[in-house]
Design an enzyme around this catalytic site. Structure first.
Site, mmCIF file in Angstrom:
data_model
loop_
_atom_site.group_PDB
_atom_site.id
_atom_site.type_symbol
_atom_site.label_atom_id
_atom_site.label_comp_id
_atom_site.label_asym_id
_atom_site.label_seq_id
_atom_site.Cartn_x
_atom_site.Cartn_y
_atom_site.Cartn_z
ATOM 1 N N LYS A 86 -11.726 -25.382 25.302
ATOM 2 C CA LYS A 86 -10.720 -24.456 24.776
ATOM 3 C C LYS A 86 -11.200 -23.004 24.889
ATOM 4 O O LYS A 86 -10.401 -22.089 25.056
ATOM 5 C CB LYS A 86 -10.405 -24.781 23.318
ATOM 6 C CG LYS A 86 -9.811 -26.174 23.101
ATOM 7 C CD LYS A 86 -8.360 -26.239 23.511
ATOM 8 C CE LYS A 86 -7.805 -27.657 23.412
ATOM 9 N NZ LYS A 86 -6.448 -27.779 23.965
ATOM 10 N N GLU A 108 -1.775 -21.769 17.727
ATOM 11 C CA GLU A 108 -1.611 -23.066 17.082
ATOM 12 C C GLU A 108 -2.905 -23.826 17.293
ATOM 13 O O GLU A 108 -3.667 -23.534 18.202
ATOM 14 C CB GLU A 108 -0.452 -23.836 17.738
ATOM 15 C CG GLU A 108 -0.820 -24.657 18.990
ATOM 16 C CD GLU A 108 -1.262 -23.836 20.191
ATOM 17 O OE1 GLU A 108 -1.060 -22.604 20.180
ATOM 18 O OE2 GLU A 108 -1.824 -24.417 21.144
ATOM 19 N N SER A 376 -14.570 -33.057 27.464
ATOM 20 C CA SER A 376 -13.893 -31.799 27.136
ATOM 21 C C SER A 376 -14.464 -31.118 25.898
ATOM 22 O O SER A 376 -14.345 -29.909 25.747
ATOM 23 C CB SER A 376 -12.396 -32.041 26.961
ATOM 24 O OG SER A 376 -12.175 -33.027 25.968
HETATM 25 C C1 LIG Z 1 -12.131 -31.555 22.715
HETATM 26 C C2 LIG Z 1 -10.709 -31.578 23.107
HETATM 27 N N1 LIG Z 1 -10.352 -32.240 24.220
HETATM 28 C C3 LIG Z 1 -9.067 -32.306 24.620
HETATM 29 C C4 LIG Z 1 -8.049 -31.717 23.892
HETATM 30 C C5 LIG Z 1 -6.645 -31.878 24.381
HETATM 31 O O1 LIG Z 1 -6.082 -30.743 24.927
HETATM 32 P P1 LIG Z 1 -5.820 -30.585 26.467
HETATM 33 O O2 LIG Z 1 -5.060 -31.781 26.934
HETATM 34 O O3 LIG Z 1 -5.043 -29.335 26.574
HETATM 35 O O4 LIG Z 1 -7.121 -30.471 27.145
HETATM 36 C C6 LIG Z 1 -8.367 -31.018 22.726
HETATM 37 C C7 LIG Z 1 -7.315 -30.362 21.936
HETATM 38 O O5 LIG Z 1 -7.442 -29.914 20.872
HETATM 39 C C8 LIG Z 1 -9.736 -30.942 22.331
HETATM 40 O O6 LIG Z 1 -10.084 -30.289 21.229
#
Ligand SMILES: Cc1ncc(COP(=O)(O)O)c(C=O)c1O
Lengths: 409, 253
Positions: A86, A108, A376
């Site tokens: 993020k 948000e 992520s």
């Molecule tokens: C660690 C993490 N991975 C994935 C996501 C999912 O979001 P996105 O599909 O935009 O990557 C989030 C959302 O809050 C997150 O905090």
């Protein structure tokens, strides 16, 4: 605005008239930045200096041995400052905010990761900051609320609707129409009206750019498959972006919650429950009833618990370029547990969805093949949820003791 | 069409009143009684909102009414039955207000057909900009329904002309930035804005967002054709009950 922002039949810009001028300004700033190589360089330098980029690509030797199939590599977005991908998007939008000369940022947040990243950026760039967060998510992601507030942000719990991510997005739009002159809305994922899906994917494309280079260096070949979890779709768009032109299979993993036939899930593309609709400013597949009212969704991972999905991914699903799968809450906790024990890594519950699908497929692949999983984010923020999922008695005793100490004050 | 009705009615009234309700809030029975009170109180036209789960252009009061109506089991079908009942029973025009997804899921053409069959006269769809409105405009045109569009203080003159070229019935001018239901302070900028609005369109003008009492309505006399009272009537219902609505409307003029 005209035909901008469409990916096949998905996307567009369905916004109230009062926001049209603001979006025009944003689109102009974005296009200007995109055309300016100096902007990208500033962004990459900032991320290198402030957020540990390039993040490593870690070979998961023990997991590879455990499954006895494809070689497993993990892209370490958890090592970004604030613990998730993020931060990439947020710092990029922060630079745009500076270009536009705005003084206040709103966002948000679901899991709280985007909120924490935004609060960090606001502190660094000297911006006033308000974060909207569903009441349900405030309760399940308390540690992140704590950090946002410590960094000077105001966190507003949203008590209407399903009190999760979609409701936080609605509230952020309501704020924005009141104060668009001095405020930028830093949307946290590749959703919403044009230019957000495209712009957020652009900022996140750093992930895929690095991962492609790293896997070629370390494995000597391109991966057969790349796995990413999909909430709104920003980390998936980020890592997939490095491989669109290659013969690499791209796999998006959505929240299967209690199972796809339970209705308690958030799988828009992997299930057949979602239908085409227009909400939150864009056209995509939504989990909605026949009247067009949005359904309640469910996932153990707050960041995946969302009714819509990136219009770019909806299009890539339709064309078959990206395959979509779902992982259930239970599978997610197992995959997380295995990853901690075998590699000492703690993926976020969101990220663990990608691990589930990779673990299902790796054993069936040949040892010559390579796969990449996008981690992520890191799971520390989920300590309360994870401890509950494991039913850890010592943790529970600790919390009870702590509560008693507070009570005694 | 609505524009003719408005012009004709303006011959003997210096300002018209349009009120707004959320269908099925607090209940469909109450909605009917509220409409009755409003018509008896002398409103000239009414906006019926079909509730939507994601009403991004509405403030807390109307948002809350949308949610409660849905929780009580409102469906699009039930809203159409209600619309048909009130259009038959009361001798003022009714327009529908809702978000685009409600039309989109129903089928835009089918939705317009159904509106016409229910006796509705037009629609306001705040998240549907004219650029995205091709199917909608065609369906509305085929049914002789007025597509009501919105001007806002930051809409440029060029864009006002574009919007006006697609609009029918009247143009809904948003008085200020923000969502429905907050206070509006009518400033000097405001007069400049209104003159830009009238210069941009031949259609009658309605002004909404924040109109709440006789003083506000007075101020608008001679400046616009229609004063829109939205959130305030919901507040009256919430705080003083359905029976207070008639008196509240009567005092506005
Ligand atoms: C660690 C993490 N991975 C994935 C996501 C999912 O979001 P996105 O599909 O935009 O990557 C989030 C959302 O809050 C997150 O905090």
């Amino acid at each position: 605005m005209s035909e901008q922002g469409y990916f096949g039949e998905f996307g567009g810009s369905f916004i109230p008239e009062i926001l049209v001028a603001t979006f025009e300004e944003l689109i102009a700033a974005y296009e200007e930045a995109r055309a300016d190589p100096a902007f990208w360089k500033t962004y990459v330098d900032l991320m290198g200096n402030y957020s540990c980029r390039p993040t490593p690509l870690t070979e998961a030797v023990n997991l590879t041995r455990h499954f006895g199939g494809a070689r497993i590599f993990i892209k370490r977005e958890d090592l970004n400052h604030t613990g998730a991908h993020k931060a990439n998007n947020v710092m990029g939008q922060g630079l745009l905010i500076q270009r536009m000369g705005k003084k206040r940022v709103i966002a948000e947040t679901g899991a709280g990761q985007h909120g924490v990243a935004t609060a960090t950026m606001a502190a660094k760039f000297g911006l006033e900051c308000t974060i909207y967060m569903g009441e349900v998510d405030v309760a399940r992601q308390r540690p992140n609320v704590f950090w946002m507030e410590r960094m000077g942000a105001t966190v507003v719990p949203v008590t209407e609707g399903s009190r999760t991510l979609k409701d936080a997005i609605n509230e952020a739009f309501r704020d924005w129409v009141t104060r668009m002159d001095d405020t930028h809305y830093a949307l946290g994922t590749a959703c919403g009206p044009h230019p957000f899906p495209e712009m957020v994917s652009w900022f996140q494309s750093l992930i895929g750019e690095e991962a492609r280079r790293q896997v070629l260096e370390q494995a000597g070949c391109l991966p057969s498959r790349v796995y990413a979890c999909v909430g709104g779709g920003s980390n998936a768009m980020g890592i997939f972006g490095g491989f669109f032109e290659d013969d690499v299979e791209l796999v998006g993993v959505e929240a299967g919650g209690a199972g796809l036939d339970s209705k308690a899930h958030a799988s828009r593309l992997a299930s057949s429950d979602a239908t085409l609709g227009v909400a939150q400013g864009y056209k995509t597949y939504f989990l909605q009833n026949p009247d067009g009212q949005m359904n309640e969704t469910h996932s153990v991972a707050a960041g995946l618990d969302y009714v819509g999905v990136s219009p770019i991914l909806a299009h890539l699903s339709q064309t078959g370029r990206v395959r979509f799968e779902a992982a259930t809450d239970e599978e997610v906790v197992d995959a997380l547990s295995l990853t901690m024990q075998k590699e000492g890594l703690i993926p976020a519950l969101e990220s663990s969805h990608a691990f589930v699908q990779a673990f299902k497929e790796a054993p069936l692949m040949s040892p010559d093949e390579v796969i990449v999983i996008n981690q992520s984010g890191r799971g520390d923020k989920d300590i309360f949820t994870i401890a509950d999922a494991f039913g850890d008695p010592e943790w529970e005793a600790f919390i009870q003791k702590k509560a008693k100490e507070y009570d005694a004050r | 069409m609505l524009a003719d009705y408005i012009r004709k009615r303006r011959e003997d009234r210096d300002i018209l009143l349009m009120t707004h309700i959320v269908a099925g809030y607090p209940s469909f029975d109450d909605s009917l009684r509220i409409v009755e009170q409003m018509v008896e109180g002398g409103v000239d036209l009414m906006e019926l909102q079909v509730p939507f789960s994601e009403p991004i252009a509405d403030g807390p009061v109307i948002l809350h009414a949308n949610q409660r109506s849905l929780e009580a089991g409102s469906t699009v079908d039930r809203c159409f039955e209600f619309a048909e009942a009130v259009s038959q029973r009361f001798d003022i025009p009714f327009v529908l207000m809702t978000y685009y997804n409600i039309l989109f899921k129903f089928g835009v053409q089918e939705f317009a057909d159904r509106m016409a069959a229910a006796g509705l006269r037009g629609a306001i769809v705040p998240d549907l900009p004219p650029e995205e409105a091709g199917d909608y405009l065609e369906a509305m045109g085929r049914n002789e329904l007025d597509p009501i569009f919105i001007f806002s203080p930051n809409t440029t003159d060029t864009r006002m002309s574009l919007i006006s070229s697609r609009a029918g019935g009247f143009v809904y001018c948003v008085a200020r930035k923000g969502v429905t239901g907050a206070e509006t302070s009518f400033s000097a900028d405001f007069e400049a804005y209104l003159s830009r609005c009238s210069a941009a369109t031949e259609l009658p003008l309605a002004l909404g967002f924040g109109v709440k009492d006789a003083a506000d309505v007075d101020f608008l006399r001679g400046q616009v054709d229609i004063a829109v009272i939205g959130t305030e009537t919901l507040r009256v219902v919430d705080e003083r009950g359905v029976e207070a609505v008639r008196g509240f409307i009567e005092e506005l003029r």
